[in-house]
Scaffold this motif. Structure first.
Motif, mmCIF file in Angstrom:
data_model
loop_
_atom_site.group_PDB
_atom_site.id
_atom_site.type_symbol
_atom_site.label_atom_id
_atom_site.label_comp_id
_atom_site.label_asym_id
_atom_site.label_seq_id
_atom_site.Cartn_x
_atom_site.Cartn_y
_atom_site.Cartn_z
ATOM 1 N N UNK A 528 0.860 -1.183 -0.031
ATOM 2 C CA UNK A 528 -0.040 0.072 0.182
ATOM 3 C C UNK A 528 0.891 1.418 -0.184
ATOM 4 N N UNK A 529 0.835 1.806 -1.202
ATOM 5 C CA UNK A 529 2.015 2.971 -1.320
ATOM 6 C C UNK A 529 1.558 4.324 -1.403
ATOM 7 N N UNK A 530 2.211 5.193 -1.088
ATOM 8 C CA UNK A 530 1.667 6.821 -0.997
ATOM 9 C C UNK A 530 3.001 7.565 -1.229
ATOM 10 N N UNK A 531 2.713 8.542 -2.253
ATOM 11 C CA UNK A 531 3.846 9.428 -2.555
ATOM 12 C C UNK A 531 3.315 10.678 -1.778
ATOM 13 N N UNK A 532 4.187 11.451 -1.052
ATOM 14 C CA UNK A 532 3.581 12.668 -0.397
ATOM 15 C C UNK A 532 4.117 13.849 -1.190
ATOM 16 N N UNK A 560 -1.749 6.456 -5.828
ATOM 17 C CA UNK A 560 -0.547 6.381 -5.208
ATOM 18 C C UNK A 560 0.179 7.787 -4.955
ATOM 19 N N UNK A 561 -0.563 8.900 -5.542
ATOM 20 C CA UNK A 561 -0.081 10.073 -5.249
ATOM 21 C C UNK A 561 1.135 10.411 -6.483
ATOM 22 N N UNK A 562 1.020 9.661 -7.403
ATOM 23 C CA UNK A 562 2.260 10.032 -8.524
ATOM 24 C C UNK A 562 2.069 11.351 -9.052
ATOM 25 N N UNK A 563 1.059 12.323 -8.742
ATOM 26 C CA UNK A 563 1.165 13.758 -9.318
ATOM 27 C C UNK A 563 2.029 14.371 -8.476
ATOM 28 N N UNK A 564 2.547 13.857 -6.960
ATOM 29 C CA UNK A 564 3.341 14.686 -6.530
ATOM 30 C C UNK A 564 4.796 14.576 -6.555
ATOM 31 N N UNK A 565 5.152 13.624 -7.626
ATOM 32 C CA UNK A 565 6.646 13.390 -8.097
ATOM 33 C C UNK A 565 6.906 14.451 -9.196
ATOM 34 N N UNK A 566 7.477 15.509 -8.712
ATOM 35 C CA UNK A 566 7.731 16.790 -9.732
ATOM 36 C C UNK A 566 8.492 16.423 -11.015
ATOM 37 N N UNK A 567 9.405 15.343 -10.819
ATOM 38 C CA UNK A 567 10.354 15.416 -12.244
ATOM 39 C C UNK A 567 9.966 14.166 -12.983
ATOM 40 N N UNK A 568 9.002 13.656 -12.644
ATOM 41 C CA UNK A 568 8.396 12.212 -13.347
ATOM 42 C C UNK A 568 8.354 12.606 -14.768
ATOM 43 N N UNK A 569 8.966 11.477 -15.507
ATOM 44 C CA UNK A 569 8.945 11.762 -17.100
ATOM 45 C C UNK A 569 8.266 10.463 -17.790
ATOM 46 N N UNK A 570 8.442 9.243 -17.127
ATOM 47 C CA UNK A 570 7.950 8.146 -17.884
ATOM 48 C C UNK A 570 7.202 7.178 -16.587
ATOM 49 N N UNK A 592 -4.354 4.171 -13.680
ATOM 50 C CA UNK A 592 -3.021 4.612 -13.935
ATOM 51 C C UNK A 592 -2.976 5.549 -15.085
ATOM 52 N N UNK A 593 -3.871 5.841 -15.992
ATOM 53 C CA UNK A 593 -3.857 7.005 -16.873
ATOM 54 C C UNK A 593 -4.662 8.145 -16.107
ATOM 55 N N UNK A 594 -5.459 7.988 -15.070
ATOM 56 C CA UNK A 594 -5.851 9.216 -14.314
ATOM 57 C C UNK A 594 -4.492 9.897 -13.676
ATOM 58 N N UNK A 595 -4.080 8.917 -12.965
ATOM 59 C CA UNK A 595 -2.704 9.602 -12.230
ATOM 60 C C UNK A 595 -1.649 10.043 -12.914
ATOM 61 N N UNK A 596 -1.350 9.704 -14.112
ATOM 62 C CA UNK A 596 -0.411 10.121 -15.213
ATOM 63 C C UNK A 596 -0.752 11.484 -15.744
ATOM 64 N N UNK A 597 -2.163 11.556 -15.966
ATOM 65 C CA UNK A 597 -2.699 12.993 -16.244
ATOM 66 C C UNK A 597 -2.778 13.933 -15.300
ATOM 67 N N UNK A 598 -2.696 13.493 -13.971
ATOM 68 C CA UNK A 598 -2.699 14.493 -12.778
ATOM 69 C C UNK A 598 -1.509 14.982 -12.690
ATOM 70 N N UNK A 599 -0.522 14.475 -13.007
ATOM 71 C CA UNK A 599 0.928 14.831 -12.773
ATOM 72 C C UNK A 599 1.095 16.078 -13.870
ATOM 73 N N UNK A 600 1.695 17.224 -13.400
ATOM 74 C CA UNK A 600 1.882 18.437 -14.191
ATOM 75 C C UNK A 600 2.879 18.168 -15.246
#
Length: 617
Positions: A528-532, A560-570, A592-600
């Motif tokens: 159960x994973x969460x990125x703050x 997971x809070x993937x949107x909080x990973x500010x440098x994520x490229x892939x 997963x598509x929703x999380x990817x779209x939520x990342x700036x």
């Protein structure tokens, strides 16, 4: 707008305010078909059924390149019979002088080719020795370039590093396609586009650079480099004069026919990688190849090397990894020029290895399979730059003595030229005491650690003492707790962290820590994973492999809070579908598509399904 094939040129054209490079991707299968059929029939629906199969094969050769699709479709626009399509499908390549579009494509590739410096042209032509669609490993390719004398460095220059520079320059010029791109943005493999390969084969044949039997070579031709593909006609091979051959590459060859080594006196490179049916007698005459620089017998059934291998005084690379070898003959210690030695982990090496003072790379040795004399001699290899060891004592009684002797030699190597030390640990609780600080010193050369059995907490203090640790890989049925992740996150130099088949106990929250991490991977590790907010500020690549049925039972959700990973490229996701319902697989993909779209950053998302045949309706 500036267009270029060279990535560095594109970057230099950007302002200092941001990366404005747009990398054009090949057309999708649907768009390729649309472009292809529009040129010939105006639309796909008007294509006769008897031409569908040929068109699919032709489009595969084009690989989504609009220029290639336009060129080929122009040729077909005036010839729509099935015979004409099949003829083109089988002979597709460079039909020079017959069509302006084909000539344009030929011209563009020629322009790119002749724009290369001479040393890179030879390296590029060398890729014709590999089969179509083959994924070529950079390390293997560079070693072969060196053995062929295609890499020329100044005195003292590391030829491996220079060869890797050549490889990345060819990628940068878009002449080879990068595969398996790492967290540093560099590829470890490559593939050659079919159209480019056709052009290179034409140039190679023109310059007699490499011989392929599929090119219908004349039996009286002088063969310099021979590439034998699977299912070649034995009679065709027997007719060739190989007395001047410098290189022989057998791809997937069987034991039915393999050319005798007796008359190959000029051979400098022999690559038998993956010829699984080749056995000991196929290399019984290896000692006669006095000019040999490179020998690769990895992934073959060969389990013994002849004693005469010690006569190969010019041998620089010996790759015997993934073979059944259990012992190397003593004569290999006479190989004074051997710079790279790759062997299976269970092998017994000669005691006098200290005589091989040209060794720069040594993989994968288990010190506990060697004698105490060997471990002492190991410390004499002061030119060693890259060492990979398997720490698996398997409960041996003399593990403590051998461990101390090994550490002594590693300290000597660390003080000399050793740059990269990779260690795979197989630990029991008793053995873990052998590597606890201060018994195991904080070596500067340690870059990569794999823990394949044992608990992470057993080596936590040791990990924190390694000042240059860059990659950590935990494998096996191991429990991972929050405090373990916190400890790993405090390793300031860590660039890559991978968990494979691990069990995370309780919710895992990643907030602070991991200041330099570039890649994070969870392969079939249940959590159960969460990125703050603010987590992993430099992570660029995120890999998930999920066994969906087990993942659901673990109680984890997909926010997971993937949107909080500010440098994520892939983001790359592999979903194992066996035992899971189709609707759940689809909802997971949507999440997963929703999380990817939520990342700036709008990271790229690649989703792959596995074991779909066992998915529930």
């Amino acid at each position: 707008m500036t267009t270029t094939r060279i990535h560095d040129v594109a970057k230099s054209c950007c302002s200092s305010h941001g990366d404005l490079v747009y990398k054009i991707q090949p057309l999708s299968a649907a768009d390729s078909k649309k472009l292809f059929f529009k040129r010939i029939f105006d639309c796909e629906e008007k294509c006769p059924l008897n031409l569908k199969e040929a068109s699919d094969n032709i489009l595969k050769k084009c690989g989504g390149l609009p220029l290639a699709i336009n060129a080929i479709s122009s040729m077909l626009a005036t010839g729509k019979t099935k015979e004409e399509w099949d003829h083109l499908r089988l002979s597709i390549g460079f039909a020079r002088g017959k069509n302006s579009d084909i000539d344009t494509l030929d011209y563009i590739l020629s322009l790119s080719y002749f724009d290369l410096p001479l040393y890179l042209r030879s390296c590029l032509l060398y890729l014709t020795m590999f089969p179509e669609d083959y994924e070529i490993e950079m390390q293997r390719l560079v070693q072969r370039w060196i053995s062929e004398g295609l890499i020329h460095g100044e005195a003292g220059r590391d030829l491996i590093e220079l060869g890797e520079t050549y490889f990345h320059e060819l990628v940068n010029r878009s002449l080879i396609q990068p595969v398996d791109i790492g967290y540093d943005g560099k590829a470890s493999r490559c593939r050659v586009h079919d159209t480019v390969l056709d052009f290179l084969i034409y140039k190679s044949t023109e310059e007699n650079f490499c011989t392929m039997l599929s090119s219908h070579v004349k039996s009286d031709s002088r063969v310099r480099r021979l590439s034998l593909m699977e299912n070649e006609d034995p009679g065709s091979v027997e007719q060739l004069d190989l007395s001047h051959a410098r290189s022989l590459f057998a791809f997937g060859f069987t034991r039915k026919y393999f050319p005798s080594l007796v008359n190959l006196n000029a051979l400098r490179m022999l690559d038998l990688h993956g010829c699984r049916r080749l056995v000991n007698h196929h290399i019984k005459d290896i000692g006669r190849l006095f000019q040999l620089r490179y020998l690769n017998i990895s992934w073959t059934a060969i389990n013994e090397l002849p004693r005469q291998i010690g006569d190969l005084e010019y041998l620089e690379t010996l790759d015997a990894s993934f073979t059944g070898l259990v012992e190397l003959p003593e004569s290999v210690t006479r190989l004074k020029r051997l710079a790279r030695l790759f062997v299976p982990a269970k092998i017994k090496l000669p005691d006098e290895i200290g005589n091989m003072n040209s060794l720069q790379e040594l993989w994968d040795i288990n010190p506990f399979k060697q004698s105490l004399n060997f471990l002492e001699e190991l410390g004499k290899l002061t030119n060693l730059r890259n060492l990979r060891i398997i720490w698996d004592s398997d409960g041996s009684d003399d593990a403590s003595y051998k461990g101390k002797e090994l550490v002594s030699s590693l300290c000597k190597l660390d003080a000399s030229n050793l740059r990269t030390l990779h260690i795979e640990f197989y630990l029991t609780e008793r053995e873990a005491t052998l590597i606890r600080h201060p018994f195991f010193p904080a070596l500067n050369s340690i870059r990569e650690i794999q823990l394949r059995s044992g608990k992470l907490c057993w080596i936590s203090k040791c990990l924190l003492s390694f000042a240059n640790l860059q990659s950590l890989h935990i494998i096996g049925d191991t429990e991972i707790k929050q405090r373990d992740l916190d400890m790993v996150g405090s390793i300031a130099t860590l660039l890559e962290f991978k968990l494979r088949y691990c069990r995370c106990v309780g919710p895992i929250i990643i907030g602070r820590g991991f200041p330099q991490l570039q890649k994070l991977a969870f392969y079939y590790s249940y959590m159960q994973l969460t990125f703050e907010v603010g987590a992993m500020p430099n992570v660029k690549k995120l890999d998930f492999s999920i066994h969906l049925k087990s993942f659901k039972s673990a109680g984890g959700g997909f926010d997971f809070g993937i949107q909080h990973l500010s440098s994520l490229a892939s983001i790359r996701v592999t979903i194992s579908c066996d035992g899971a319902r189709a609707a759940y697989v689809e909802s997971t993909e949507r999440s997963f598509r929703s999380m990817a779209e939520a990342n700036p950053n709008r990271p790229t998302l690649e989703i792959t399904r596995e074991l779909t045949e066992d998915m529930l309706e």
